[in-house]
Enzyme design. Sequence first.
Site, PDB file in Angstrom:
ATOM      1  N   HIS A  64      -9.525 -20.610 -12.018  1.00  0.00           N
ATOM      2  CA  HIS A  64      -8.482 -19.861 -11.813  1.00  0.00           C
ATOM      3  C   HIS A  64      -7.542 -19.849 -10.689  1.00  0.00           C
ATOM      4  CE1 HIS A  64      -6.823 -15.419 -12.301  1.00  0.00           C
ATOM      5  NE2 HIS A  64      -6.770 -15.541 -11.081  1.00  0.00           N
ATOM      6  N   GLU A  65      -8.104 -20.051  -9.504  1.00  0.00           N
ATOM      7  CA  GLU A  65      -7.221 -20.420  -8.466  1.00  0.00           C
ATOM      8  C   GLU A  65      -6.527 -21.616  -8.441  1.00  0.00           C
ATOM      9  OE1 GLU A  65      -6.668 -17.800  -6.677  1.00  0.00           O
ATOM     10  OE2 GLU A  65      -8.561 -16.521  -7.091  1.00  0.00           O
ATOM     11  N   GLU A  72      -1.525 -13.260 -13.671  1.00  0.00           N
ATOM     12  CA  GLU A  72      -2.878 -13.423 -13.578  1.00  0.00           C
ATOM     13  C   GLU A  72      -3.559 -13.819 -15.225  1.00  0.00           C
ATOM     14  OE1 GLU A  72      -5.383 -13.024 -11.328  1.00  0.00           O
ATOM     15  OE2 GLU A  72      -3.564 -13.258  -9.949  1.00  0.00           O
TER      16      GLU A  72
END
Length: 294
Positions: free
Chosen positions: A147-148, A224
């Site tokens: 995700h990061e 996100e």
Amino acid sequence: MKRILLFVATNVAILLVLSVTLRLLGVDRILNEQGTGLDMNNLLIFSAVVGFSGSLISLALSKFIAKRSMGVRVIEQPTNASEAWLVETVRKQAQAAGIGMPEVGIFDSPDMNAFATGANRNNALVAVSSGLLRGMSQREAEAVLAHEVSHVANGDMVTLTLIQGVVNTFVVFLSRVIGYTIDRVVFKTERGHGPAFLITVIIAQLVLGILASMIVMWFSRYREFRADAGGAHLAGRENMIGALDRLRRAHAAPLPDSMQAFGISTDKAPGGLKRLFMTHPPLEERIAALRQAA
């Protein structure tokens, strides 16, 4: 509300410092064209310089600030199997995402969280909390890292900075137009700027800054979902869902205010108007989006 106030206060403080500095240097005189009116073209240039300077300075210092504020220990040479796995996982994901190898670090916190920041795709920092390494399975932690890394690959830090710069530009521009109008129409100042101009500009900048931050927060929430999708692509959809569900069940505590927009999760979603200032969508919505995409 503390996050909201600190976010707005930081942004406004940068704008005010730059505004005062340029005023002392004489640049602010472009606001008054021979004492009779505003030079809109020059005012827009002035506003863009002030607005983008603050956001670009913040971007340039993002890694330094993150390391200092979070106490991140960058892994130069792994000292145990966990650190070696962490570095190697980020390396593989960075290669798959087509970005340069980020710095990898750990910050001491019992809560499960992580963040990524940096000035560009090839000069980033990915950091995880010690609580995340202890509280998540390896597959879940891998999904959080993915995700990061996706945030970095998507260029989210740069895009967020540019959006903030545009928003700042219009805040500076409109606050001075409002201040000039009040000064001339209400207080009948004929030449130069009276005290009402500065007071009105400050108040207008605060109010407009709060309203403008809603736009920035909307983009933060949107990115996100994109990072979740990227994490699912790099580490597997079920692993990404599992990681988000683990965070949901753990009610992960938020990062410090300055790092909110860069983390994997925040605290439980507020309702009403506060929702407009959320940096992250509710975890339930993010999980639902991944399941729907599947």
